[in-house]
Write an enzyme that holds these catalytic residues in place. Structure first.
Site, PDB file in Angstrom:
ATOM      1  N   GLY A 108      -3.266  -3.559  -6.549  1.00 46.25           N
ATOM      2  CA  GLY A 108      -2.211  -2.652  -7.002  1.00 46.25           C
ATOM      3  C   GLY A 108      -2.378  -1.221  -6.526  1.00 46.25           C
ATOM      4  N   ALA A 109      -3.611  -0.706  -6.559  1.00 47.04           N
ATOM      5  CA  ALA A 109      -3.833   0.690  -6.164  1.00 47.04           C
ATOM      6  C   ALA A 109      -3.586   0.877  -4.675  1.00 47.04           C
ATOM      7  CB  ALA A 109      -5.253   1.121  -6.533  1.00 47.04           C
ATOM      8  N   GLY A 110      -4.199   0.014  -3.872  1.00 50.58           N
ATOM      9  CA  GLY A 110      -4.055   0.130  -2.422  1.00 50.58           C
ATOM     10  C   GLY A 110      -2.614  -0.027  -1.987  1.00 50.58           C
ATOM     11  N   PHE A 129      -0.389  -4.175 -28.423  1.00 51.33           N
ATOM     12  CA  PHE A 129      -1.675  -4.370 -27.745  1.00 51.33           C
ATOM     13  C   PHE A 129      -2.734  -3.580 -28.487  1.00 51.33           C
ATOM     14  CE2 PHE A 129      -3.102  -5.852 -23.453  1.00 51.33           C
ATOM     15  CZ  PHE A 129      -2.216  -6.886 -23.336  1.00 51.33           C
ATOM     16  N   ASP A 188     -17.538  -4.031  -3.342  1.00 51.44           N
ATOM     17  CA  ASP A 188     -17.756  -3.628  -1.948  1.00 51.44           C
ATOM     18  C   ASP A 188     -17.548  -2.124  -1.732  1.00 51.44           C
ATOM     19  OD1 ASP A 188     -18.072  -6.342  -1.628  1.00 51.44           O
ATOM     20  OD2 ASP A 188     -16.099  -6.663  -0.736  1.00 51.44           O
ATOM     21  N   GLN A 217     -16.980  -3.357 -19.548  1.00 56.68           N
ATOM     22  CA  GLN A 217     -16.277  -3.969 -20.673  1.00 56.68           C
ATOM     23  C   GLN A 217     -16.421  -5.492 -20.713  1.00 56.68           C
ATOM     24  OE1 GLN A 217     -11.675  -4.124 -21.029  1.00 56.68           O
ATOM     25  NE2 GLN A 217     -12.373  -2.720 -22.601  1.00 56.68           N
ATOM     26  N   HIS A 220     -14.602  -8.518 -22.239  1.00 58.24           N
ATOM     27  CA  HIS A 220     -13.331  -8.858 -22.884  1.00 58.24           C
ATOM     28  C   HIS A 220     -13.628  -9.818 -24.027  1.00 58.24           C
ATOM     29  CE1 HIS A 220      -9.261 -10.216 -23.600  1.00 58.24           C
ATOM     30  NE2 HIS A 220      -8.821  -9.272 -22.793  1.00 58.24           N
ATOM     31  N   LEU A 245      -9.841 -15.586 -18.558  1.00 58.29           N
ATOM     32  CA  LEU A 245      -9.337 -14.642 -19.552  1.00 58.29           C
ATOM     33  C   LEU A 245      -8.196 -15.236 -20.370  1.00 58.29           C
ATOM     34  CD1 LEU A 245      -9.360 -11.630 -20.462  1.00 58.29           C
ATOM     35  CD2 LEU A 245      -7.588 -11.253 -18.772  1.00 58.29           C
ATOM     36  N   THR A 301      -5.407 -13.481 -22.432  1.00 62.19           N
ATOM     37  CA  THR A 301      -4.929 -12.106 -22.576  1.00 62.19           C
ATOM     38  C   THR A 301      -4.907 -11.622 -24.019  1.00 62.19           C
ATOM     39  OG1 THR A 301      -3.032 -10.620 -22.299  1.00 62.19           O
ATOM     40  CG2 THR A 301      -2.530 -12.929 -22.602  1.00 62.19           C
ATOM     41  N   GLU A 302      -5.160 -10.326 -24.152  1.00 61.88           N
ATOM     42  CA  GLU A 302      -5.029  -9.662 -25.438  1.00 61.88           C
ATOM     43  C   GLU A 302      -3.589  -9.766 -25.947  1.00 61.88           C
ATOM     44  OE1 GLU A 302      -6.987  -5.915 -25.337  1.00 61.88           O
ATOM     45  OE2 GLU A 302      -5.672  -5.095 -26.857  1.00 61.88           O
ATOM     46  N   ARG A 336     -11.145  -3.230 -27.657  1.00 62.57           N
ATOM     47  CA  ARG A 336     -11.873  -4.405 -27.143  1.00 62.57           C
ATOM     48  C   ARG A 336     -13.364  -4.377 -27.422  1.00 62.57           C
ATOM     49  NH1 ARG A 336      -8.885  -5.446 -21.330  1.00 62.57           N
ATOM     50  NH2 ARG A 336      -6.940  -6.127 -22.279  1.00 62.57           N
ATOM     51  N   HIS A 350     -15.775  -8.287 -17.841  1.00 61.77           N
ATOM     52  CA  HIS A 350     -14.373  -8.196 -17.464  1.00 61.77           C
ATOM     53  C   HIS A 350     -14.021  -6.996 -16.595  1.00 61.77           C
ATOM     54  CE1 HIS A 350     -10.091  -8.748 -17.770  1.00 61.77           C
ATOM     55  NE2 HIS A 350      -9.902  -7.667 -18.487  1.00 61.77           N
ATOM     56  N   GLU A 390      -9.918   0.090  -9.952  1.00 60.49           N
ATOM     57  CA  GLU A 390     -11.136  -0.208 -10.709  1.00 60.49           C
ATOM     58  C   GLU A 390     -12.398   0.298 -10.019  1.00 60.49           C
ATOM     59  OE1 GLU A 390     -11.330  -4.192 -12.290  1.00 60.49           O
ATOM     60  OE2 GLU A 390     -13.420  -3.948 -12.914  1.00 60.49           O
ATOM     61  N   ARG A 439     -12.091   0.670 -21.976  1.00 63.70           N
ATOM     62  CA  ARG A 439     -10.686   0.679 -21.554  1.00 63.70           C
ATOM     63  C   ARG A 439      -9.803  -0.055 -22.551  1.00 63.70           C
ATOM     64  NH1 ARG A 439      -7.454  -3.015 -19.223  1.00 63.70           N
ATOM     65  NH2 ARG A 439      -9.116  -4.388 -18.522  1.00 63.70           N
ATOM     66  N   SER A 456      -5.201  -0.685 -17.491  1.00 62.16           N
ATOM     67  CA  SER A 456      -5.803  -0.858 -16.152  1.00 62.16           C
ATOM     68  C   SER A 456      -4.728  -1.010 -15.100  1.00 62.16           C
ATOM     69  CB  SER A 456      -6.756  -2.047 -16.122  1.00 62.16           C
ATOM     70  OG  SER A 456      -6.061  -3.259 -16.251  1.00 62.16           O
ATOM     71  N   LEU A 457      -3.686  -1.794 -15.380  1.00 60.91           N
ATOM     72  CA  LEU A 457      -2.577  -1.851 -14.423  1.00 60.91           C
ATOM     73  C   LEU A 457      -1.987  -0.450 -14.260  1.00 60.91           C
ATOM     74  CD1 LEU A 457      -0.741  -5.204 -15.318  1.00 60.91           C
ATOM     75  CD2 LEU A 457      -1.938  -4.654 -13.206  1.00 60.91           C
TER      76      LEU A 457
END
Lengths: 230, 587
Positions: free
Chosen positions: B17-19, B119, B221, B240, B242, B252, B254-255, B286, B353, B387, B398, B403-404
């Site tokens: 997502g970030a890249g 959440f 990496d 963290q 989870h 996972l 999900t919460e 969490r 997590h 991340e 977190r 995070s998204l």
């Protein structure tokens, strides 16, 4: 459990061969774990994999003649000896790793992105729950390639027929109430090959690890084309 | 060796997502962008994010970004940098609308607006009633966002280098980033990508722990590349767990499952979160829930024949809610547990997590490190987001749904600042053979022939070591032993050997290079965890059970050279609002 895997390293082999391994099956074990144990025995054995839970789409392969994702395929469900081969119809790079570039090209060819001509609102583009529900069964595709590489029409005309994965995406955007390029999308699918080479053989539906139905999506595109033509 | 060179305005390492959000911005502005990803972009781990993305849209209940900011500062156990947190919470709103415009199929409300769910750690009115702030596409939000961003990058004609592994960063004598040495996995050929700016967006390193929710590719990496380039990592002790991984397996749950009304029970059928978080219950933060589960099990109230897990109950929600809002969870339970969660509770246990720590950056995603003038000097041309970065919006822990948000907001911020940097620095800087030497040496090291331990054996031992010595509860003795063992393991990596030296798609070589990375980030985690003598957020010391704001209200920095740990101050001043001073954290 006896597992026979397809081996081919272009630097050493002139032709592919099958190699047998014995793996001790544990309860609840998935095929991916067995392949990892094989790799521990022979690090030169290559296959793609990552998430381990059927969401990234890396480990599509042909197992006992059927395309599937290794990470969500329980070993216990497979008949011995398990025959593991690369996805059919694609050039093999090495062992189970195939060249998927043509598959991705077909994906890009359907313009798999939302196209808007009207200016965007300040907040969200409103969409009713019913309109949103139309995208269920379409947006979940993980591009694993199991469907297209199981499709005889795709084997015969991979350069001309878009294949089930790409056509599912074509319908995903045609079906989206927010998209405004319906005519352009339909025009681009005209002709005897891109869409109409689908003969509803349904292999794609049978193998999709996400339970999606590309054949149905293709049918919807055809319906929409007819509507437009009338 | 005849090394090919390619030239770009921006090099982005990682296609999550970030890249992709950074790439989209730059490619849309007609810059030459190279995205290098060791897997095909839609395989990036962002695809696995389930629950959602937070934004104070107020579609379901009253909301505003200032409340979101309060929750995030509190959730961070006051270690988060408040300027960055303010940025993230304000930007959340336009960011989610932008994603929606790009095509993300968010779940909807009757009035056509984006659906928002409850959440953990999200409140109205600065700690009041539970908020509904998390925007979701069923429980496939990460998938929906990652695919949409990839699709938009196709439209923008971003240049992708798929299945290309980044070996090391290249920097000149002045520390300016020059690009990276990369390896084309399919051909085994190295390649130099020269770029005026480099963004590291390589994600997390959950694979350093034996049981984790992370994909096989999450091997730290980018973080390790930064370490080898002489840069520090920040707050690596905060990792963290989870609360709800599938017991014994790690996938996972999900919460969002608890957000929809699911709750945890122990062997006696008791809803035990009542004792640990009387107000927020199962939607406490969490770290609180994960510790509660482990405490229950240690007290002998675990479920199953081994008494080694607790149960997450969803069956009271009705099949409709479970199947419509949580279809991915239904799949996971069916495949890996053979149960339908609408009928039977799910066995769960806390699972490694998410890394709160990473490459230190400012809120424009510029990498910062201590230099002559202060603790936060820019590394010219170098950026990090997602991340792998620590802009410190998560601090010591977190919150779900942040995070998204982090990857999207700071990915875009990186794109923005790269544009500014490029307008001020329009030329490539010279790259010489000297700059390439260390990176080539790292590649060459795995060419050594002869006998030696295989990579997978060392990796398995590393993951067990980290789980045993740096888990949910930590103490001085366990971690001291852990560091000794890790030093010994580092020596084993030196003598490990590849048996297969072929070039074509050699996955063994990639895994060897990944092992180098895992060992370095593992050491960063253990060393900083041992140094921090307090309990804060996810970092829980049995021997120092209290939070110590007097001595430890500061970030840690770890350097590879000498495994050195130092500290730097927390930025407690937001941009436009008053600071949130530390308070006891109760839910």
């Amino acid at each position: 459990m006896k597992i026979r895997v397809y081996r081919f390293n272009p630097e050493r082999d002139t032709k592919p061969r099958m190699q047998s391994f014995e793996v001790a099956a544990r309860p609840g074990m998935m095929l991916r774990e067995a392949l990892l144990e094989i790799r521990a025995l022979d690090e030169s054995f290559g296959f793609r994999h990552s998430c381990g839970e059927g969401v990234c789409g890396s480990d599509g392969m042909n197992v006992n003649g059927v395309n599937c994702l290794a990470c969500v395929t329980p070993l216990a469900d497979l008949k011995e000896p398990v025959e593991v081969r690369p996805l059919p119809g694609r050039p093999v790079i090495r062992d189970l790793i195939v060249d998927m570039s043509q598959f991705y090209e077909q994906y890009r060819a359907v313009k798999p992105y939302l196209i808007r001509t009207e200016p965007l609102p300040e907040q969200e583009i409103r969409q009713t729950p019913a309109e949103r529900d139309r995208l269920d069964g379409l947006y979940e595709c993980i591009l694993c390639g199991c469907c297209s590489t199981a499709c005889p029409s795709f084997w015969w005309n991979p350069d001309k027929f878009h294949g089930p994965a790409a056509l599912l995406q074509a319908w995903r955007f045609l079906a989206d109430s927010r998209d405004q390029a319906t005519d352009e999308r339909l025009d681009a699918l005209e002709g005897p090959y891109k869409l109409f080479r689908c003969h509803s053989i349904m292999n794609c539906v049978e193998v999709c690890p996400k339970g999606l139905n590309p054949t149905k999506a293709i049918g919807k595109i055809k319906e929409l084309m007819l509507e437009k033509a009338v | 060796m005849d090394l090919q060179h390619r030239h770009f305005d921006a090099l982005i390492i990682g296609a999550g997502g970030a890249g992709l959000n950074a790439a989209l911005r730059l490619a849309s502005a007609d810059y030459r962008v190279a995205v290098v990803s060791k897997v095909f972009p839609t395989r990036s781990h962002t695809v696995a994010a389930q629950g959602g993305v937070n934004a104070a849209l107020a579609n379901v209940l009253p909301d505003n970004w200032h409340w979101h900011m309060f929750d995030t500062v509190k959730g961070s156990d006051y270690l988060g940098d408040q300027d960055a947190i303010e940025t993230m919470c304000r930007e959340a709103i336009p960011t989610v609308y932008e994603l929606e415009h790009a095509g993300v199929p968010f779940s909807r409300l009757e009035n056509g607006k984006i659906y928002q769910r409850a959440f953990g750690g999200m409140s109205q009115n600065f700690g009041g009633e539970q908020a509904a702030r998390t925007c979701a596409a069923a429980d496939r939000t990460g998938h929906a966002i990652l695919h949409t961003l990839y699709q938009q990058n196709i439209r923008a004609r971003t240049h992708f280098f798929d299945e290309v592994f980044a070996v090391d960063l290249l920097r000149d004598e002045d520390g300016v980033a020059l690009g990276a040495l990369v390896l084309d996995i399919a051909t085994g050929e190295p390649l130099v990508i020269e770029a005026k700016t480099t963004l590291i967006a390589t994600g997390g390193y959950g694979q350093v722990f034996r049981t984790c929710t992370n994909a096989f590719i999450n091997t730290g990496d980018g973080m390790a590349m930064a370490l080898r380039a002489g840069l520090p990592l920040q707050d690596m002790e905060f990792y963290q767990f989870h609360p709800t991984g599938v017991a014994g397996k790690g996938m996972l749950i999900t919460e969002g499952a608890r957000g929809e009304g699911g709750y945890l029970i122990n062997a006696t059928g008791e809803r035990f979160m009542e004792r640990y978080a009387p107000k927020a219950l199962d939607l406490a933060s969490r770290d609180v829930v994960a510790r509660a589960i482990v405490t229950e099990i240690r007290a002998g109230r675990g479920c199953g024949p081994q008494r080694d897990h607790v149960l997450l109950k969803l069956d009271h929600l009705g099949a409709d809610v479970v199947h419509q809002r949580l279809p991915g969870i239904v799949d996971i339970c069916r495949v890996f547990q053979g149960i339908d969660p609408a009928e039977k509770p799910i066995p769960v246990f806390p699972t490694a997590h998410y890394a709160m720590g990473g490459i230190p950056t400012d809120r424009a995603a510029r990498v910062v490190a201590p230099a002559r003038h202060g603790p936060e000097e820019y590394v010219p041309g170098l950026y990090a987001a997602g991340e792998c970065a620590c802009v410190s919006v998560h601090g010591a822990n977190r919150l779900g749904g942040n995070s998204l948000l982090d990857i999207l907001v700071f990915g875009r911020a990186a794109g923005q600042d790269i544009e500014r940097y490029l307008s001020e620095n329009p030329n490539h800087r010279p790259l010489t053979a000297n700059h390439l030497e260390p990176a080539l040496a790292r590649l060459a090291r795995w060419e050594r022939q002869g006998d030696g331990e295989p990579v997978h054996v060392v990796k398995a031992d590393l993951r067990k070591l980290m789980e045993d010595h740096c888990g949910v509860f930590r103490d001085h003795d366990t971690m001291t032993q852990g560091i000794e063992k890790l030093r010994a393991l580092r020596a084993r990596v030196e003598s490990a050997r590849l048996q297969d030296h072929s070039r074509t798609f050699n996955t063994a070589r990639i895994e060897a290079l990944e092992l180098d990375n895992l060992v370095d980030v593992g050491m960063a985690t253990l060393a900083t965890a041992l140094a921090r003598e307090e309990s804060r957020g996810a970092h829980s010391r049995v021997d120092f059970p209290e939070r110590d704001d007097v001595h430890w209200m500061k970030h840690s920095l770890f350097w590879r050279e000498g495994d050195r740990v130092e500290a730097k101050p927390v930025r407690t001043k937001p941009l436009t609002v008053d600071s949130f001073p530390p308070k006891a954290r109760v839910y």
